[in-house]
Design an enzyme around this catalytic site. Structure first.
Site, PDB file in Angstrom:
ATOM      1  N   LYS A  12      41.075  38.106  45.540  1.00 42.44           N
ATOM      2  CA  LYS A  12      40.765  36.652  45.667  1.00 42.44           C
ATOM      3  C   LYS A  12      39.286  36.720  45.951  1.00 42.44           C
ATOM      4  O   LYS A  12      38.581  35.951  45.174  1.00 42.44           O
ATOM      5  CB  LYS A  12      41.225  35.875  46.862  1.00 42.44           C
ATOM      6  CG  LYS A  12      42.625  35.418  46.592  1.00 42.44           C
ATOM      7  CD  LYS A  12      43.236  34.652  47.754  1.00 42.44           C
ATOM      8  CE  LYS A  12      44.367  34.144  47.885  1.00 42.44           C
ATOM      9  NZ  LYS A  12      44.934  33.228  48.993  1.00 42.44           N
ATOM     10  N   ASP A  64      44.869  28.695  49.060  1.00 43.15           N
ATOM     11  CA  ASP A  64      46.452  29.087  49.110  1.00 43.15           C
ATOM     12  C   ASP A  64      47.038  28.812  47.581  1.00 43.15           C
ATOM     13  O   ASP A  64      46.634  27.945  46.905  1.00 43.15           O
ATOM     14  CB  ASP A  64      46.975  28.254  50.379  1.00 43.15           C
ATOM     15  CG  ASP A  64      48.323  28.948  50.232  1.00 43.15           C
ATOM     16  OD1 ASP A  64      48.468  29.976  51.221  1.00 43.15           O
ATOM     17  OD2 ASP A  64      49.360  28.505  50.044  1.00 43.15           O
ATOM     18  N   SER A  65      47.328  30.103  47.120  1.00 44.64           N
ATOM     19  CA  SER A  65      47.876  29.794  45.805  1.00 44.64           C
ATOM     20  C   SER A  65      48.999  30.593  45.660  1.00 44.64           C
ATOM     21  O   SER A  65      49.898  31.252  46.561  1.00 44.64           O
ATOM     22  CB  SER A  65      46.900  30.665  44.956  1.00 44.64           C
ATOM     23  OG  SER A  65      46.428  32.002  45.627  1.00 44.64           O
ATOM     24  N   HIS A 173      44.084  29.035  37.561  1.00 42.99           N
ATOM     25  CA  HIS A 173      44.290  28.176  38.629  1.00 42.99           C
ATOM     26  C   HIS A 173      43.080  27.989  39.613  1.00 42.99           C
ATOM     27  O   HIS A 173      42.528  27.018  39.999  1.00 42.99           O
ATOM     28  CB  HIS A 173      45.719  28.128  39.312  1.00 42.99           C
ATOM     29  CG  HIS A 173      45.725  29.691  39.522  1.00 42.99           C
ATOM     30  ND1 HIS A 173      45.449  30.892  38.646  1.00 42.99           N
ATOM     31  CD2 HIS A 173      45.895  30.327  40.743  1.00 42.99           C
ATOM     32  CE1 HIS A 173      45.600  31.886  39.466  1.00 42.99           C
ATOM     33  NE2 HIS A 173      46.019  31.790  40.602  1.00 42.99           N
ATOM     34  N   ARG A 174      42.617  29.264  39.590  1.00 41.77           N
ATOM     35  CA  ARG A 174      41.491  29.451  40.766  1.00 41.77           C
ATOM     36  C   ARG A 174      40.161  29.026  40.071  1.00 41.77           C
ATOM     37  O   ARG A 174      39.316  28.299  40.742  1.00 41.77           O
ATOM     38  CB  ARG A 174      41.323  30.845  41.129  1.00 41.77           C
ATOM     39  CG  ARG A 174      40.461  31.258  42.210  1.00 41.77           C
ATOM     40  CD  ARG A 174      40.621  32.410  42.978  1.00 41.77           C
ATOM     41  NE  ARG A 174      42.083  32.540  43.662  1.00 41.77           N
ATOM     42  CZ  ARG A 174      43.072  33.268  43.213  1.00 41.77           C
ATOM     43  NH1 ARG A 174      43.025  33.917  42.083  1.00 41.77           N
ATOM     44  NH2 ARG A 174      44.331  33.278  43.873  1.00 41.77           N
TER      45      ARG A 174
HETATM   46  P1  ITT Z   1      45.080  35.082  52.204  1.00 38.96           P
HETATM   47  O1  ITT Z   1      46.250  34.039  52.569  1.00 38.96           O
HETATM   48  O2  ITT Z   1      44.595  35.938  53.138  1.00 38.96           O
HETATM   49  O3  ITT Z   1      44.058  34.256  51.302  1.00 38.96           O
HETATM   50  P2  ITT Z   1      47.366  36.089  50.280  1.00 38.96           P
HETATM   51  O4  ITT Z   1      47.410  37.004  49.215  1.00 38.96           O
HETATM   52  O5  ITT Z   1      48.456  35.846  51.476  1.00 38.96           O
HETATM   53  O6  ITT Z   1      45.740  36.007  50.848  1.00 38.96           O
HETATM   54  P3  ITT Z   1      48.277  33.308  49.518  1.00 38.96           P
HETATM   55  O7  ITT Z   1      48.980  33.058  50.891  1.00 38.96           O
HETATM   56  O8  ITT Z   1      47.443  32.232  48.817  1.00 38.96           O
HETATM   57  O9  ITT Z   1      47.203  34.583  49.708  1.00 38.96           O
HETATM   58  O10 ITT Z   1      49.597  33.885  48.298  1.00 38.96           O
HETATM   59  C1  ITT Z   1      49.140  34.050  47.120  1.00 38.96           C
HETATM   60  C2  ITT Z   1      49.871  35.048  46.670  1.00 38.96           C
HETATM   61  O11 ITT Z   1      50.209  34.430  45.234  1.00 38.96           O
HETATM   62  C3  ITT Z   1      49.442  36.429  46.299  1.00 38.96           C
HETATM   63  O12 ITT Z   1      49.718  37.281  47.215  1.00 38.96           O
HETATM   64  C4  ITT Z   1      49.745  36.732  44.978  1.00 38.96           C
HETATM   65  O13 ITT Z   1      51.038  37.331  44.877  1.00 38.96           O
HETATM   66  C5  ITT Z   1      49.994  35.347  44.327  1.00 38.96           C
HETATM   67  N1  ITT Z   1      48.788  34.909  43.302  1.00 38.96           N
HETATM   68  C6  ITT Z   1      47.659  33.861  43.845  1.00 38.96           C
HETATM   69  N2  ITT Z   1      46.948  33.869  42.746  1.00 38.96           N
HETATM   70  C7  ITT Z   1      47.262  34.938  41.925  1.00 38.96           C
HETATM   71  C8  ITT Z   1      46.466  35.384  40.556  1.00 38.96           C
HETATM   72  O14 ITT Z   1      45.528  34.820  40.217  1.00 38.96           O
HETATM   73  N3  ITT Z   1      47.207  36.330  40.034  1.00 38.96           N
HETATM   74  C9  ITT Z   1      48.131  36.791  40.529  1.00 38.96           C
HETATM   75  N4  ITT Z   1      48.894  36.479  41.490  1.00 38.96           N
HETATM   76  C10 ITT Z   1      48.322  35.625  42.398  1.00 38.96           C
END
Ligand code: ITT
Length: 438
Positions: A12, A64-65, A173-174
């Site tokens: 990210k 958060d994604s 989306h990001r």
């Molecule tokens: P932080 O909370 O520390 O930011 P995280 O990986 O746990 O890190 P999230 O709770 O937002 O982040 O979970 C996002 C998950 O969704 C991430 O681990 C991926 O599995 C998926 N994801 C989000 N954006 C993505 C992207 O651009 N490409 C692929 N998978 C994505």
């Protein structure tokens, strides 16, 4: 500029740095917090609040994604990172997703990214970006992270993991959420500030408004000519009140837009008030100025003494206010139909009323069609085109009237003004490509 980002996810951080060049990204792991909100925005707020306390007076952000798959009722959703359980494992998540979708024909899905920001003044802002696509039958590609090898965005036959970083960031989306973040922190890529007031007043739509009045006025001029040709009293009316009525219609429209965003201040994500770019108080002042401008034009130009203007103008404002609260498409249509009627200044003819009815139908249809556009970029683009399309409808009506009444030179003047509005519309769309029409 420095931006603290609450994440432990290095992928990210890399994407955010690519999308926000020139911004110094400082990752700060909000360790130990529980992401237990029911939606992405709630979790982003939990994360950003955890680090904002550590960096007072600085910009802080959290993303958060996750992936939402239609056939799975929106899963993995907020549980995307730990879909296959703890500890988080990307291969296990992807394998479980494919297993759960085995034999499923409808593989429609979308990525959602909610970003929460805390500004140096401690104010919170949230924005959301979405990217639509489908889940592939098998993983492909080595770029990106998470579910990227399984997600094929709409319009592509390659997965996110097969796209270059630039390609992904341009549609992801990001990328979309961070585009809105840039607006919030007053710093845009290419250094072109997009003034939130231009967004509040949807400046690209403004040239579509006065043309309604021109159409109503052209029908009125035709009717006056008809009466005089038949030996009646009607003399050629002056054009000055028509221009004033057209100007007043722009202020009525701006009043409606400010009122709309004030009513949706808590709910209309992506608009300048909820984004924190314009305060509620400032928007209220702008709304008051717009309605005061309408009244001033009415009183000082004598329009208010013409019931053929003041009655439709009053009803127009009432329908806009009612639409903003009830969201019935017919009320929006009625407002634009009444805008046509406002041009019937000296004689309201059946032609004016017929055209007004056509406007009611067209705008009610476009408004109905725009429902749900926030989650569907293709629909949003089509709605923008349909809103702009009203100018072509205006021109068609003006051309028809100019041809049907060649003796009335004033109708040709109105036609020229209508053509000028089309040029203005094209110019605004070029100058302000980032201002949404809806
Ligand atoms: P932080 O909370 O520390 O930011 P995280 O990986 O746990 O890190 P999230 O709770 O937002 O982040 O979970 C996002 C998950 O969704 C991430 O681990 C991926 O599995 C998926 N994801 C989000 N954006 C993505 C992207 O651009 N490409 C692929 N998978 C994505």
């Amino acid at each position: 500029m420095k931006l603290y980002v609450a994440t432990h996810n290095a992928h990210k951080v890399r994407e955010i740095s690519q999308i926000l060049p020139g911004v110094e990204i400082v990752p700060d792991d909000p360790e130990g917090i529980e992401e237990n909100a029911p939606d992405f925005t709630g979790n982003a707020l939990i994360k950003v609040r955890a680090i904002a306390a550590r960096h007072p007076g600085e910009w802080c952000m959290a993303d958060d994604s996750g992936l939402e798959v239609k056939a799975l009722g929106g899963a993995p959703g907020v549980r995307s990172a730990r879909y296959a359980g703890e500890p988080c494992s990307t291969p296990a998540n992807n394998a479980l997703l494919l297993k759960n979708l085995a034999g499923v024909a409808d593989r429609t899905a979308n990525f959602t990214c909610a970003v929460a920001l805390v500004g140096p003044d401690g104010r919170e802002h949230t924005v959301v970006g979405k990217c639509f696509g489908r889940i592939a039958e098998a993983p492909s590609g080595a770029e990106g992270f998470g579910y990227d090898p399984l997600f094929v965005p709409d319009g592509y036959d390659r997965s996110f993991a097969e796209l270059t970083a630039e390609e992904k960031n341009a549609i992801s989306h990001r990328g979309k959420a961070l585009e809105k973040v840039l607006e919030c922190i007053g710093k845009r890529r290419e250094n072109r500030p997009c003034n939130p007031w231009l967004r509040l007043f949807r400046v690209v739509n403004l040239p579509t408004v006065p043309g309604d009045v021109l159409v109503g006025a052209a029908a009125m001029l035709a009717a006056c000519w008809h009466v005089s040709a038949a030996g009646g009293q009607a003399s050629p009316p002056p054009l000055a009140p028509v221009w004033w009525a057209a100007l007043a219609s722009v202020f009525m429209y701006m009043f409606g837009l400010a009122d709309n965003d004030i009513v949706g201040a808590k709910t209309d994500k992506g608009r300048p008030i909820p984004d924190g770019c314009i305060s509620l108080g400032a928007a209220r002042v702008a709304r008051a100025i717009c309605i005061a401008a309408v009244m001033a034009i009415g009183v000082f130009t004598g329009l208010s003494r013409l019931p053929t203007w003041s009655v439709p103008a009053f009803l127009l404002v009432c329908s806009v206010v009612a639409y903003n609260r009830l969201k019935w498409p017919l009320l929006m249509g009625l407002a634009r139909g009444l805008n046509v009627a406002c041009g019937g200044l000296f004689l309201v003819s059946p032609v004016t009323l017929g055209l007004a009815a056509l406007w009611v139908a067209y705008i009610a249809f476009v408004t109905k069609y725009s429902e749900g556009e926030e989650d569907d970029p293709a629909r949003k683009r089509r709605v923008g085109a349909l809103v702009g399309g009203i100018v072509y409808l205006q021109l068609a009506a003006l051309i028809a009237l100019a041809l049907a009444f060649p003796h009335v030179a004033a109708i040709r003047t109105l036609l020229l003004a209508g053509a000028a509005l089309l040029v203005l519309l094209r110019l605004f769309k070029t100058l302000f490509p980032r201002v949404s029409a809806s």
